[in-house]
Design a protein around this motif. Structure first.
Motif, PDB file in Angstrom:
ATOM      1  N   VAL A   1     -30.217 -12.695 -42.048  1.00  0.00           N
ATOM      2  CA  VAL A   1     -31.678 -12.900 -42.076  1.00  0.00           C
ATOM      3  C   VAL A   1     -31.972 -14.403 -42.133  1.00  0.00           C
ATOM      4  O   VAL A   1     -32.782 -14.937 -41.379  1.00  0.00           O
ATOM      5  CB  VAL A   1     -32.308 -12.179 -43.296  1.00  0.00           C
ATOM      6  N   ARG A   2     -31.258 -15.069 -43.017  1.00  0.00           N
ATOM      7  CA  ARG A   2     -31.461 -16.518 -43.188  1.00  0.00           C
ATOM      8  C   ARG A   2     -31.155 -17.272 -41.891  1.00  0.00           C
ATOM      9  O   ARG A   2     -31.926 -18.126 -41.452  1.00  0.00           O
ATOM     10  CB  ARG A   2     -30.526 -16.985 -44.315  1.00  0.00           C
ATOM     11  N   ALA A   3     -30.022 -16.906 -41.279  1.00  0.00           N
ATOM     12  CA  ALA A   3     -29.609 -17.596 -40.048  1.00  0.00           C
ATOM     13  C   ALA A   3     -30.597 -17.308 -38.908  1.00  0.00           C
ATOM     14  O   ALA A   3     -30.907 -18.195 -38.106  1.00  0.00           O
ATOM     15  CB  ALA A   3     -28.201 -17.142 -39.654  1.00  0.00           C
ATOM     16  N   TYR A   4     -31.105 -16.094 -38.859  1.00  0.00           N
ATOM     17  CA  TYR A   4     -32.046 -15.701 -37.795  1.00  0.00           C
ATOM     18  C   TYR A   4     -33.330 -16.520 -37.892  1.00  0.00           C
ATOM     19  O   TYR A   4     -33.801 -17.077 -36.896  1.00  0.00           O
ATOM     20  CB  TYR A   4     -32.333 -14.204 -37.932  1.00  0.00           C
ATOM     21  N   HIS A   5     -33.874 -16.610 -39.086  1.00  0.00           N
ATOM     22  CA  HIS A   5     -35.135 -17.348 -39.224  1.00  0.00           C
ATOM     23  C   HIS A   5     -34.914 -18.848 -39.044  1.00  0.00           C
ATOM     24  O   HIS A   5     -35.786 -19.549 -38.541  1.00  0.00           O
ATOM     25  CB  HIS A   5     -35.792 -17.034 -40.568  1.00  0.00           C
ATOM     26  N   LYS A   6     -33.732 -19.298 -39.424  1.00  0.00           N
ATOM     27  CA  LYS A   6     -33.409 -20.714 -39.224  1.00  0.00           C
ATOM     28  C   LYS A   6     -33.371 -21.009 -37.725  1.00  0.00           C
ATOM     29  O   LYS A   6     -33.936 -21.992 -37.253  1.00  0.00           O
ATOM     30  CB  LYS A   6     -32.052 -21.012 -39.873  1.00  0.00           C
ATOM     31  N   ALA A   7     -32.729 -20.117 -36.986  1.00  0.00           N
ATOM     32  CA  ALA A   7     -32.618 -20.315 -35.534  1.00  0.00           C
ATOM     33  C   ALA A   7     -33.996 -20.297 -34.884  1.00  0.00           C
ATOM     34  O   ALA A   7     -34.228 -20.972 -33.882  1.00  0.00           O
ATOM     35  CB  ALA A   7     -31.727 -19.225 -34.929  1.00  0.00           C
ATOM     36  N   ASN A   8     -34.923 -19.533 -35.458  1.00  0.00           N
ATOM     37  CA  ASN A   8     -36.277 -19.466 -34.909  1.00  0.00           C
ATOM     38  C   ASN A   8     -37.192 -20.553 -35.465  1.00  0.00           C
ATOM     39  O   ASN A   8     -38.387 -20.567 -35.178  1.00  0.00           O
ATOM     40  CB  ASN A   8     -36.909 -18.099 -35.215  1.00  0.00           C
TER      41      ASN A   8
ATOM     42  N   VAL B   1     -25.353  -4.570 -36.552  1.00  0.00           N
ATOM     43  CA  VAL B   1     -26.606  -5.220 -36.134  1.00  0.00           C
ATOM     44  C   VAL B   1     -26.967  -4.793 -34.714  1.00  0.00           C
ATOM     45  O   VAL B   1     -26.114  -4.318 -33.958  1.00  0.00           O
ATOM     46  CB  VAL B   1     -26.479  -6.770 -36.140  1.00  0.00           C
ATOM     47  N   THR B   2     -28.227  -5.013 -34.364  1.00  0.00           N
ATOM     48  CA  THR B   2     -28.633  -4.819 -32.975  1.00  0.00           C
ATOM     49  C   THR B   2     -28.219  -6.046 -32.165  1.00  0.00           C
ATOM     50  O   THR B   2     -27.910  -7.096 -32.726  1.00  0.00           O
ATOM     51  CB  THR B   2     -30.163  -4.651 -32.878  1.00  0.00           C
ATOM     52  N   LYS B   3     -28.251  -5.881 -30.861  1.00  0.00           N
ATOM     53  CA  LYS B   3     -27.783  -6.922 -29.931  1.00  0.00           C
ATOM     54  C   LYS B   3     -28.368  -8.308 -30.261  1.00  0.00           C
ATOM     55  O   LYS B   3     -27.648  -9.302 -30.250  1.00  0.00           O
ATOM     56  CB  LYS B   3     -28.179  -6.496 -28.505  1.00  0.00           C
ATOM     57  N   GLN B   4     -29.656  -8.346 -30.545  1.00  0.00           N
ATOM     58  CA  GLN B   4     -30.304  -9.655 -30.749  1.00  0.00           C
ATOM     59  C   GLN B   4     -29.722 -10.425 -31.942  1.00  0.00           C
ATOM     60  O   GLN B   4     -29.905 -11.633 -32.033  1.00  0.00           O
ATOM     61  CB  GLN B   4     -31.817  -9.484 -30.923  1.00  0.00           C
ATOM     62  N   LEU B   5     -29.045  -9.726 -32.829  1.00  0.00           N
ATOM     63  CA  LEU B   5     -28.520 -10.410 -34.019  1.00  0.00           C
ATOM     64  C   LEU B   5     -27.016 -10.653 -33.943  1.00  0.00           C
ATOM     65  O   LEU B   5     -26.421 -11.207 -34.862  1.00  0.00           O
ATOM     66  CB  LEU B   5     -28.858  -9.593 -35.280  1.00  0.00           C
TER      67      LEU B   5
ATOM     68  N   THR C   1     -23.525 -18.468 -35.912  1.00  0.00           N
ATOM     69  CA  THR C   1     -22.799 -17.576 -36.829  1.00  0.00           C
ATOM     70  C   THR C   1     -22.974 -17.993 -38.297  1.00  0.00           C
ATOM     71  O   THR C   1     -23.051 -19.178 -38.605  1.00  0.00           O
ATOM     72  CB  THR C   1     -21.296 -17.538 -36.495  1.00  0.00           C
ATOM     73  N   ILE C   2     -23.001 -16.989 -39.162  1.00  0.00           N
ATOM     74  CA  ILE C   2     -23.044 -17.310 -40.601  1.00  0.00           C
ATOM     75  C   ILE C   2     -21.668 -17.737 -41.094  1.00  0.00           C
ATOM     76  O   ILE C   2     -21.503 -18.083 -42.250  1.00  0.00           O
ATOM     77  CB  ILE C   2     -23.566 -16.129 -41.442  1.00  0.00           C
ATOM     78  N   GLY C   3     -20.674 -17.697 -40.213  1.00  0.00           N
ATOM     79  CA  GLY C   3     -19.326 -18.160 -40.580  1.00  0.00           C
ATOM     80  C   GLY C   3     -18.449 -17.008 -40.987  1.00  0.00           C
ATOM     81  O   GLY C   3     -18.114 -16.145 -40.187  1.00  0.00           O
ATOM     82  N   LYS C   4     -18.102 -16.994 -42.256  1.00  0.00           N
ATOM     83  CA  LYS C   4     -17.257 -15.908 -42.765  1.00  0.00           C
ATOM     84  C   LYS C   4     -17.774 -15.441 -44.122  1.00  0.00           C
ATOM     85  O   LYS C   4     -18.406 -16.211 -44.838  1.00  0.00           O
ATOM     86  CB  LYS C   4     -15.809 -16.391 -42.928  1.00  0.00           C
ATOM     87  N   VAL C   5     -17.502 -14.187 -44.436  1.00  0.00           N
ATOM     88  CA  VAL C   5     -17.871 -13.702 -45.770  1.00  0.00           C
ATOM     89  C   VAL C   5     -16.664 -13.219 -46.558  1.00  0.00           C
ATOM     90  O   VAL C   5     -16.700 -13.147 -47.787  1.00  0.00           O
ATOM     91  CB  VAL C   5     -18.939 -12.593 -45.730  1.00  0.00           C
ATOM     92  N   ARG C   6     -15.602 -12.862 -45.868  1.00  0.00           N
ATOM     93  CA  ARG C   6     -14.400 -12.440 -46.587  1.00  0.00           C
ATOM     94  C   ARG C   6     -13.188 -12.900 -45.792  1.00  0.00           C
ATOM     95  O   ARG C   6     -13.260 -13.072 -44.575  1.00  0.00           O
ATOM     96  CB  ARG C   6     -14.368 -10.922 -46.757  1.00  0.00           C
ATOM     97  N   ALA C   7     -12.081 -13.054 -46.492  1.00  0.00           N
ATOM     98  CA  ALA C   7     -10.870 -13.564 -45.864  1.00  0.00           C
ATOM     99  C   ALA C   7     -10.449 -12.700 -44.672  1.00  0.00           C
ATOM    100  O   ALA C   7     -10.568 -11.470 -44.717  1.00  0.00           O
ATOM    101  CB  ALA C   7      -9.743 -13.601 -46.887  1.00  0.00           C
ATOM    102  N   PHE C   8      -9.965 -13.349 -43.653  1.00  0.00           N
ATOM    103  CA  PHE C   8      -9.386 -12.676 -42.481  1.00  0.00           C
ATOM    104  C   PHE C   8     -10.367 -11.647 -41.894  1.00  0.00           C
ATOM    105  O   PHE C   8     -11.533 -11.970 -41.723  1.00  0.00           O
ATOM    106  CB  PHE C   8      -8.026 -12.086 -42.843  1.00  0.00           C
TER     107      PHE C   8
END
Lengths: 467, 523
Positions: free
Chosen positions: B170-177, B311-315, B343-350
């Motif tokens: 959500v954060r990344a989406y609004h940031k991108a917009n 997620v849906t395609k747009q996300l 991308t939000i990067g990573k949330v968990r290892a591997f």
């Protein structure tokens, strides 16, 4: 077509038609279809989902999944030198025996009355790790080492009320990304350079970047690149001088021979439990821990559950319960709790406890010693190969070390491909995340590597270099 | 010998009680549990003891004070502790509402122990891990079909981490917009999981709670008022933990979309909806499934687990990396996500907890579309059967939508029982253990007074349900007739009533054995 169910499935006792009818009658309905009257028709699926037909026997399922898994090549049938956050250690059989027990495997949220054994074994896990890191408080495990580091950093932010975190440039990029995602937007991560010759944290750069805004200096020992950070106390002192905390990530398998970070000023310790009795599981064996001193200001900032020992109504009996439960988001404050808590990796915590109890002090010392001897042997032998530097940094390593191939005119990618053809998994390619290190790979040697394995690697690399 | 009469309603139970010492109390100097592989003589000859090289101050001078115990004693200790743990393999596990504790097939455990699963390193070359990548890819296809979403990641290590991941997207989406500053509120409901509030709060959002209306649905008027240009997202469970399904969910999601917000579906309670309805049709942009719950990979005392997040395609571009793809010949870790700036990067290892994904795959493949639908239907049947029988008891009630169906679980209230007898839901919880039954009250705070949250799933048979009901009935009767019995319950458990009075007191709490020893000596 109407949606069809699957009658008399072995996992679903009440899929027996007669029982269904009887139960439907009890609740005044005629068919299973009527059961979702609360879901609006317009969003109901009108056909079965599109899946392959189910297997007709447990045997058929087993054959199928076994067949898929057999396509994997294992670190048993090959010799692997991969580490970088997931390590191949020997898992004593007793660890597998205990974490396979149906009672532990399928328990979840019971109170001590239901799950006395779960509470005691997790309390014991906390206590065993506490001895290993020489701290008094350890949490019930988090997701993985990166999450533990991120939470330790968040705790430091809350305790100091500051928002800058200094982290080593020589850290795992994936871990950095996990911490970054976890800490934004409240905390900013600033990378501290390392000494190109030794890999050690650049103390001048640290002094330049630290300020009154710094909540914590986070560093790892042994570092991601395998070297032992020699200046732990100096780094902690530099942090403390400006009122920041010293937060140290540690590999628990090193603590039989290395001083725990509490011995050089760490305020919060974090790490991954995977080396303590968990199989690699394609990265599914990761599990994090944090440790602090038993001081209210630290304890109250843990977001995760902390199991404490307590009396019961019967004299001569220990009971267990949640310490300061309202700290957590499970408590009365929900979003005002510290971070959040949910299902994490408790079974791996129990397993790590079994491992530490089985190894004991002698086992943990011997583990550390044998890893150091074997990795030093590998480094020595690699250095004998023309064009190869067994360990790029001029520092003492634990378990992992950088092998540099610049002098061979071959890339890590090429070497790793040739090694694979010889049933050897070479180290993690560092060229993307650490371009400044040239054609380098991170190699990992543990107690599972016999001399024979290392010698095979040497012969194979010699062949690859000449090819 | 007379044949035993099995017509009794409640079980004659006693849990194992071993009076088992704390593991440190078992230590005997010199004992050890396992021998470690040593370096061979030739290695030692070449490098020496290995540890002399450790830099000054970094060599551990005193060994860790771990206990010294022989292997049979360690084994016996943990076997005894396991016997004092009431897993779902042992009891009729209906009492852990909101957690969907169902049968975890043993064949899946066997498969999880294959070295091709356990002895695989996450950084192995793709060509050497085609099996697990294929399983993860195909499990993703199943998740897409079940939810209607377009992409899934298995990285989050549990439901709460999946919720955090949704909040990060959500954060990344609004940031991108370019809207990150304006969109700073997340709406959730009080009957969604606490992490639906706590995880987005961690991601920097202001949390707005919607309370239920008189029927237990999220209050529509309050929701209308809450949705604004500031709304970054709506995160909600449906059915909520009360078991009430919000029929107007599409209107809720539509309103959020009209203001440019995203809708995230916490599907921890998805079990009763498999093959019945999906996230996409209800208007959600994201959802997650708890694989350890809905898809039966075991709970493991609280993990390891997986929160499959879709997620849906747009996300898609905001997802944690990498995703797993198939090029027609081989399965591979797609780095396109890693290499994009969104991308939000990573949330968990591997790539998350692979064995959990594998067990999910095996479970789905053993049931197919028909089986998933059957599981959902029987779970709801079981729940409504239980609901009907319990509501027939005078002292049990359940707020909201009277006379209508619940989906996966029901949050009951024992308020009347408490008023009549003084016996509280926690007392019932302790007494249930005397009959070998697990019972959970609710998350805090108790919005439903004296709550009892039961979720049978598709696992128990009618007989199991009847036994659970009979046990509750027996205990409620006791509450009226012999309330004093509850004071010291349980009597047949491994331990008696815990005195938690010191748990909030820094001078008394003891979070490790060494800490306990220090404090008890200080006493």
């Amino acid at each position: 077509m109407s949606i069809q169910g699957f009658k008399s499935h072995p996992y679903i006792p009440n899929s027996v038609l007669e029982v269904q009818q009887e139960m439907l009658k009890e609740i005044g309905l005629n068919s299973l279809e009527e059961l979702h009257a609360e879901v609006p028709e317009e969003i109901k699926l009108k056909e079965n989902m599109n899946f392959p037909k189910p297997f007709k026997s447990e045997y058929a399922l087993k054959r199928h999944v076994e067949g898929l898994l057999k396509k994997n090549k294992t670190c048993n049938d090959n010799i692997s030198f991969l580490g970088a956050g997931c390590w191949q250690h020997y898992v004593p059989a007793i660890c597998d025996e205990i974490n396979s027990r149906g009672e532990f495997l399928t328990a979840y949220g019971g109170e001590p009355y239901n799950d006395f054994g779960r509470f005691q074994s997790l309390f014991e896990y906390q206590s065993l790790v506490a001895e290993l890191v020489d701290m008094d408080v350890v949490n019930v495990p988090t997701m993985d080492g990166a999450q533990a580091a991120a939470t330790a950093i968040r705790m430091a932010g809350r305790i100091t009320g500051r928002n800058e975190i200094l982290v080593p440039k020589a850290m795992d990029e994936e871990k950095h990304l996990i911490i970054k995602n976890y800490c934004e937007p409240d905390l900013t991560l600033i990378k501290v350079d390392y000494d190109m010759k030794t890999g050690q944290l650049d103390l001048e750069d640290l002094k330049k970047k630290i300020s009154e805004k710094t909540a914590a200096v986070f560093f790892e020992n042994p570092s991601f690149l395998g070297f032992i950070e020699e200046h732990g106390q100096e780094i902690s002192d530099i942090a403390h001088d400006v009122g920041a905390l010293s937060v140290v990530g540690v590999d628990p398998s090193s603590l039989g021979v290395l001083t725990p970070p509490s011995g050089y000023g760490a305020d919060i310790i974090s790490g991954d439990l995977q080396p303590l009795g968990m199989h690699m599981n394609y990265g599914g064996g990761q599990s994090g821990f944090m440790a602090t001193r038993d001081e209210e200001k630290f304890v109250m900032e843990f977001p995760s559950r902390l199991f404490g020992i307590a009396p019961t109504s019967a004299e001569g009996e220990y009971g267990f319960g949640d310490v300061a439960y309202d700290r957590t988001s499970f408590g009365h404050h929900r979003h005002e709790g510290k971070e959040y808590v949910g299902t994490q990796t408790a079974l791996w915590g129990i397993t790590a406890g079994v491992y530490l109890a089985t190894m004991g002090p002698a086992g943990m010392f011997e583990l550390g010693q044998t890893i150091m001897q074997k990795s030093q042997y590998a480094i020595k032998r690699l250095n004998e190969i023309k064009g190869v530097k067994g360990s790029l940094f001029d520092a003492v390593n634990f378990k992992e070390f950088i092998v540099n191939f610049d002098g061979t005119k071959k890339t890590v990618k090429e070497i790793n491909r040739m090694l694979r053809e010889r049933n050897i998994f070479g180290g993690k390619d560092l060229t993307k995340d650490f371009p400044e290190l040239g054609e380098s790979a991170l190699y990992c040697v543990t107690e599972v590597h016999m001399k024979e394995d290392i010698d095979k690697l040497i012969v194979a690399i010699e062949e690859c270099v000449k090819a | 010998m007379k044949r035993i009469n099995r017509n009794y309603k409640v079980r004659n139970f006693h849990q194992a009680k071993w009076d088992e010492p704390i593991i440190f109390e078992l230590s005997k100097k010199g004992e050890r549990g396992v021998l470690v592989p040593q370096a061979e003589e030739k290695i030692v000859a070449l490098v020496g003891d290995g540890v002399s090289k450790i830099p000054q101050g970094m060599f551990r001078k005193e060994l860790p004070k771990l206990p010294e115990i022989s292997q049979p004693r360690v084994l016996r200790h943990y076997m005894r502790l396991s016997q004092m743990t009431l897993g779902a393999d042992v009891n009729v596990e209906i009492g852990q509402g909101t957690c969907t504790v169902k049968y975890s097939p043993k064949v899946n455990e066997q498969l999880g122990k294959m070295p091709e699963m356990t002895e695989v390193h996450p950084l192995q070359h793709e060509s050497t891990v085609q099996g697990i990548l294929e399983i993860m890819y195909k499990t993703e296809l199943c998740m897409r079909e079940i939810s209607g979403m377009d992409r899934f990641t298995f990285q989050p290590g549990g439901g709460s981490q999946a919720i955090m991941t949704m909040a990060a997207v959500v954060r990344a989406y609004h940031k991108a917009n370019g809207n990150a500053d304006k969109k700073d509120e997340i709406i959730t409901t009080i009957y969604s999981h606490p992490s639906d509030a706590a995880a987005p709060a961690l991601m920097g959002y202001k949390i707005i709670y919607i309370h239920p209306d008189e029927n237990g649905y999220p209050d529509f008027e309050a929701f209308k008022e809450a949705v604004s240009e500031r709304t970054a997202a709506f995160i909600v469970a449906n059915p909520e933990d009360t078991g009430v399904y919000n029929k107007r969910v599409q209107e809720f999601t539509r309103m959020v979309h009209e203001k440019g917000g995203l809708c995230c579906y916490d599907q921890a309670n998805a079990n009763g909806l498999l093959g019945v309805t999906r996230a996409r049709e209800a208007g959600f942009d994201m959802c997650h499934f708890n694989l350890h719950k809905t898809f039966s990979t075991p709970h493991g005392c609280g993990g390891p687990a997986t929160g499959a997040m879709g997620v849906t395609k747009q996300l898609e571009k905001f997802m944690p990396a990498p995703l797993i793809d198939f090029d027609g010949e081989k399965y591979f870790l797609n780095e396109d996500i890693t290499n994009n700036p969104y991308t939000i990067g990573k949330v968990r290892a591997f790539n998350g907890v692979a064995p959990v994904v594998m067990k999910t795959y095996a479970w789905i493949m053993n049931l197919g579309a028909e089986g998933l639908y059957e599981a959902a239907k029987i779970a709801v049947l079981n729940n409504n059967y239980l609901f009907k029988k319990l509501m027939a008891l005078d002292c049990v009630d359940a707020p909201y939508i009277k006379g209508k169906q619940r989906i996966e679980q029901v949050r009951y209230t024992l308020e009347k029982l408490t008023e009549d007898t003084g016996i509280k839901t926690e007392d019932i919880q302790r007494r249930m253990m005397d009959f070998g039954m697990h019972y959970w009250c609710s998350h805090h705070p108790y919005y439903v007074p004296e709550p009892m949250t039961l979720e049978p799933t598709e696992t128990p048979s009618k007989e199991d349900l009847d036994e659970y009901i009979a046990t509750l009935e027996h205990i409620f009767k006791e509450a009226y007739e012999t309330p004093e019995k509850f004071k010291n319950a349980p009597y047949c458990s491994s331990c008696h009533r815990v005195d938690e009075s010191g748990m909030d007191d820094p001078n008394e709490w003891a979070i490790s054995w060494r800490s306990y020893l220090k404090k008890s000596i200080a006493e």
